[in-house]
Write a protein that holds these residues in place. Structure first.
Motif, PDB file in Angstrom:
ATOM      1  N   ILE A  37     -66.897  14.337  20.668  1.00 48.95           N
ATOM      2  CA  ILE A  37     -66.024  14.708  21.782  1.00 48.95           C
ATOM      3  C   ILE A  37     -64.682  15.183  21.233  1.00 48.95           C
ATOM      4  CG2 ILE A  37     -65.063  13.955  23.991  1.00 48.95           C
ATOM      5  CD1 ILE A  37     -66.942  11.494  23.770  1.00 48.95           C
ATOM      6  N   ASP A  38     -64.164  16.245  21.781  1.00 51.79           N
ATOM      7  CA  ASP A  38     -62.840  16.724  21.400  1.00 51.79           C
ATOM      8  C   ASP A  38     -61.821  15.616  21.674  1.00 51.79           C
ATOM      9  OD1 ASP A  38     -60.255  17.951  21.397  1.00 51.79           O
ATOM     10  OD2 ASP A  38     -61.170  19.884  21.827  1.00 51.79           O
ATOM     11  N   PRO A  39     -60.988  15.258  20.684  1.00 51.93           N
ATOM     12  CA  PRO A  39     -59.996  14.202  20.894  1.00 51.93           C
ATOM     13  C   PRO A  39     -59.089  14.440  22.096  1.00 51.93           C
ATOM     14  CG  PRO A  39     -60.116  14.770  18.569  1.00 51.93           C
ATOM     15  CD  PRO A  39     -60.964  15.762  19.297  1.00 51.93           C
ATOM     16  N   VAL A  40     -58.825  15.708  22.406  1.00 47.20           N
ATOM     17  CA  VAL A  40     -57.983  16.025  23.566  1.00 47.20           C
ATOM     18  C   VAL A  40     -58.642  15.526  24.855  1.00 47.20           C
ATOM     19  CG1 VAL A  40     -56.982  17.883  24.932  1.00 47.20           C
ATOM     20  CG2 VAL A  40     -56.920  18.009  22.437  1.00 47.20           C
ATOM     21  N   ILE A  41     -59.952  15.683  24.951  1.00 53.09           N
ATOM     22  CA  ILE A  41     -60.681  15.230  26.136  1.00 53.09           C
ATOM     23  C   ILE A  41     -60.622  13.710  26.259  1.00 53.09           C
ATOM     24  CG2 ILE A  41     -62.970  15.076  27.184  1.00 53.09           C
ATOM     25  CD1 ILE A  41     -63.587  17.824  26.011  1.00 53.09           C
ATOM     26  N   ILE A  42     -60.805  13.027  25.132  1.00 51.78           N
ATOM     27  CA  ILE A  42     -60.744  11.566  25.158  1.00 51.78           C
ATOM     28  C   ILE A  42     -59.348  11.092  25.550  1.00 51.78           C
ATOM     29  CG2 ILE A  42     -60.923   9.478  23.751  1.00 51.78           C
ATOM     30  CD1 ILE A  42     -63.117  10.805  22.165  1.00 51.78           C
ATOM     31  N   LEU A  43     -58.331  11.697  24.969  1.00 55.87           N
ATOM     32  CA  LEU A  43     -56.957  11.311  25.314  1.00 55.87           C
ATOM     33  C   LEU A  43     -56.665  11.536  26.793  1.00 55.87           C
ATOM     34  CD1 LEU A  43     -54.742  12.534  22.324  1.00 55.87           C
ATOM     35  CD2 LEU A  43     -55.215  10.181  23.016  1.00 55.87           C
ATOM     36  N   ARG A  44     -57.130  12.644  27.317  1.00 52.65           N
ATOM     37  CA  ARG A  44     -56.899  12.933  28.736  1.00 52.65           C
ATOM     38  C   ARG A  44     -57.520  11.845  29.608  1.00 52.65           C
ATOM     39  NH1 ARG A  44     -59.282  17.865  29.164  1.00 52.65           N
ATOM     40  NH2 ARG A  44     -57.406  18.840  28.315  1.00 52.65           N
ATOM     41  N   LYS A  45     -58.723  11.417  29.258  1.00 54.74           N
ATOM     42  CA  LYS A  45     -59.390  10.373  30.025  1.00 54.74           C
ATOM     43  C   LYS A  45     -58.690   9.024  29.857  1.00 54.74           C
ATOM     44  CE  LYS A  45     -62.751  12.583  32.017  1.00 54.74           C
ATOM     45  NZ  LYS A  45     -62.871  12.628  33.500  1.00 54.74           N
ATOM     46  N   LEU A  46     -58.292   8.726  28.624  1.00 50.87           N
ATOM     47  CA  LEU A  46     -57.650   7.442  28.362  1.00 50.87           C
ATOM     48  C   LEU A  46     -56.329   7.300  29.112  1.00 50.87           C
ATOM     49  CD1 LEU A  46     -58.239   7.064  24.511  1.00 50.87           C
ATOM     50  CD2 LEU A  46     -59.241   5.637  26.305  1.00 50.87           C
ATOM     51  N   ASN A  47     -55.609   8.391  29.256  1.00 48.73           N
ATOM     52  CA  ASN A  47     -54.253   8.332  29.801  1.00 48.73           C
ATOM     53  C   ASN A  47     -54.144   8.811  31.247  1.00 48.73           C
ATOM     54  OD1 ASN A  47     -53.253   7.377  27.323  1.00 48.73           O
ATOM     55  ND2 ASN A  47     -53.041   9.458  26.523  1.00 48.73           N
ATOM     56  N   GLN A  48     -55.259   9.183  31.852  1.00 49.57           N
ATOM     57  CA  GLN A  48     -55.182   9.784  33.184  1.00 49.57           C
ATOM     58  C   GLN A  48     -54.735   8.796  34.265  1.00 49.57           C
ATOM     59  OE1 GLN A  48     -59.040  11.286  34.260  1.00 49.57           O
ATOM     60  NE2 GLN A  48     -60.012   9.268  34.350  1.00 49.57           N
ATOM     61  N   SER A  49     -54.966   7.501  34.034  1.00 50.32           N
ATOM     62  CA  SER A  49     -54.574   6.524  35.045  1.00 50.32           C
ATOM     63  C   SER A  49     -53.070   6.304  35.083  1.00 50.32           C
ATOM     64  CB  SER A  49     -55.270   5.186  34.772  1.00 50.32           C
ATOM     65  OG  SER A  49     -54.782   4.604  33.573  1.00 50.32           O
ATOM     66  N   GLY A  50     -52.397   6.702  34.018  1.00 46.87           N
ATOM     67  CA  GLY A  50     -50.966   6.463  33.919  1.00 46.87           C
ATOM     68  C   GLY A  50     -50.626   5.062  33.455  1.00 46.87           C
ATOM     69  N   LEU A  51     -51.659   4.219  33.260  1.00 48.45           N
ATOM     70  CA  LEU A  51     -51.431   2.849  32.816  1.00 48.45           C
ATOM     71  C   LEU A  51     -51.464   2.721  31.298  1.00 48.45           C
ATOM     72  CD1 LEU A  51     -53.676   0.985  35.419  1.00 48.45           C
ATOM     73  CD2 LEU A  51     -51.203   1.348  35.500  1.00 48.45           C
ATOM     74  N   SER A  52     -51.926   3.776  30.622  1.00 44.66           N
ATOM     75  CA  SER A  52     -52.048   3.737  29.167  1.00 44.66           C
ATOM     76  C   SER A  52     -51.291   4.907  28.549  1.00 44.66           C
ATOM     77  CB  SER A  52     -53.513   3.790  28.743  1.00 44.66           C
ATOM     78  OG  SER A  52     -54.239   2.707  29.295  1.00 44.66           O
ATOM     79  N   ASN A  53     -50.997   4.762  27.284  1.00 45.92           N
ATOM     80  CA  ASN A  53     -50.346   5.841  26.540  1.00 45.92           C
ATOM     81  C   ASN A  53     -50.947   5.901  25.144  1.00 45.92           C
ATOM     82  OD1 ASN A  53     -48.628   7.950  25.938  1.00 45.92           O
ATOM     83  ND2 ASN A  53     -46.938   6.608  25.348  1.00 45.92           N
ATOM     84  N   PHE A  54     -52.205   6.308  25.083  1.00 43.56           N
ATOM     85  CA  PHE A  54     -52.912   6.368  23.805  1.00 43.56           C
ATOM     86  C   PHE A  54     -52.500   7.605  23.016  1.00 43.56           C
ATOM     87  CE2 PHE A  54     -55.756   3.273  25.659  1.00 43.56           C
ATOM     88  CZ  PHE A  54     -56.212   2.562  24.559  1.00 43.56           C
ATOM     89  N   SER A  55     -52.571   7.465  21.694  1.00 44.55           N
ATOM     90  CA  SER A  55     -52.363   8.581  20.779  1.00 44.55           C
ATOM     91  C   SER A  55     -53.615   8.743  19.921  1.00 44.55           C
ATOM     92  CB  SER A  55     -51.152   8.331  19.866  1.00 44.55           C
ATOM     93  OG  SER A  55     -49.956   8.211  20.606  1.00 44.55           O
ATOM     94  N   TYR A  56     -53.832   9.955  19.467  1.00 49.14           N
ATOM     95  CA  TYR A  56     -54.910  10.223  18.521  1.00 49.14           C
ATOM     96  C   TYR A  56     -54.348  10.122  17.115  1.00 49.14           C
ATOM     97  CZ  TYR A  56     -58.372  12.912  15.861  1.00 49.14           C
ATOM     98  OH  TYR A  56     -59.285  13.331  14.925  1.00 49.14           O
TER      99      TYR A  56
END
Length: 271
Positions: A37-56
């Motif tokens: 999976i493209d890391p950008v896609i994973i980051l978008r999913k991880l952070n979409q709730s606004g409750l998380s702030n993940f970095s790759y």
């Protein structure tokens, strides 16, 4: 507590499931093997709730592992990598720094048990070299080993030297023919079989051969003695659902068609 998740996702598009696990289980560090999976896609999913702030946290040469952290990538810099191994120096502000080694070992589909065992001393030597470089051995080794905790590469002194009890591991090392070999503590022994919480292993393989283990514990976390008092076995678990959808078939094996042929593992560390 820093909360870790490792999963071999078998090149599946599981970004939604990964995001759900991260949110529901308050994961801080996500380690993925066989991730296409493209890391950008994973980051978008991880952070979409606004409750998380993940970095790759990109590597410098390892293609088999993807790392996402709930803190800046500058705190998880790679200091040694091969195609199948990344060793990160986790230096979180105000916390004790550790080495996080993440490994995806060659599969039994392509390598014999003997070949796997003979390769383990190279992995062990790479870890010791990095430990000598940073000046400590506060090391966590996690990944898909494609070996069980009882196999030679895991238990041999010249290999990973992973033992099943804290009492033995706390001796720190032992000598064989005058050469000293450091221990790892391997808590995955405690999750094998029906008398444990959760599934009896992380990988299921039923072959038409005279010898088959059915359940295997290929996905493991090993801890150096210096970190044993910061690791609580009660927080170690094999995950079999995202709290809504089961990862298992009706027969109880990993549902490869829905998720992966491996089950994820979760553990926590007090830093």
């Amino acid at each position: 507590m820093v909360n870790f998740l490792f999963w071999n996702i078998k090149k599946k598009s599981l970004e939604n499931t990964i995001s759900k696990l991260a949110l529901n289980r308050s994961i801080d560090v996500i380690m993925l093997a066989e991730c296409a999976i493209d890391p950008v896609i994973i980051l978008r999913k991880l952070n979409q709730s606004g409750l998380s702030n993940f970095s790759y946290s990109p590597g410098i040469g390892c293609q088999k592992i993807q790392l996402f952290t709930k803190f800046s990538e500058k705190f998880s810099r790679p200091i040694f990598e091969t195609d199948r191994l990344t060793i990160r120096h986790l230096e979180l502000p105000g916390l004790t720094d550790i080495l996080l080694a993440i490994n995806h070992f060659p599969s039994k589909l392509y390598w014999s048990e003997d070949s796997q065992s003979l390769e383990c001393p190279n992995l062990a030597a790479s870890i010791r070299k990095v430990e000598n470089h940073v000046g400590h051995s506060r090391t966590i080794l996690v990944g898909d080993f494609n070996m069980n905790p009882f196999e030679k590469g895991i238990i041999s002194a010249i290999g990973l030297h992973g033992v099943m009890t804290k009492r033995i591991a706390e001796k720190r090392s032992r000598k064989v023919l005058g050469i000293e070999y450091p221990f790892f503590y391997n808590p995955m022994w405690g999750l094998f079989g029906d008398s444990t919480r959760g599934p009896p292993g992380t990988y299921f393989d039923q072959r038409a051969e005279q010898i088959t283990f059915f359940w295997n514990m290929f996905d493991q976390v090993l801890i150096r003695p210096e970190l044993i008092n910061r690791f609580d076995d009660n927080y170690l678990q094999i995950i079999d659902s995202d709290d809504n959808i089961s990862f298992l078939t009706e027969e109880g094996a990993p549902n490869e068609s829905m998720v992966s042929d491996h089950l994820p593992i979760q553990f926590k560390l007090q830093l």
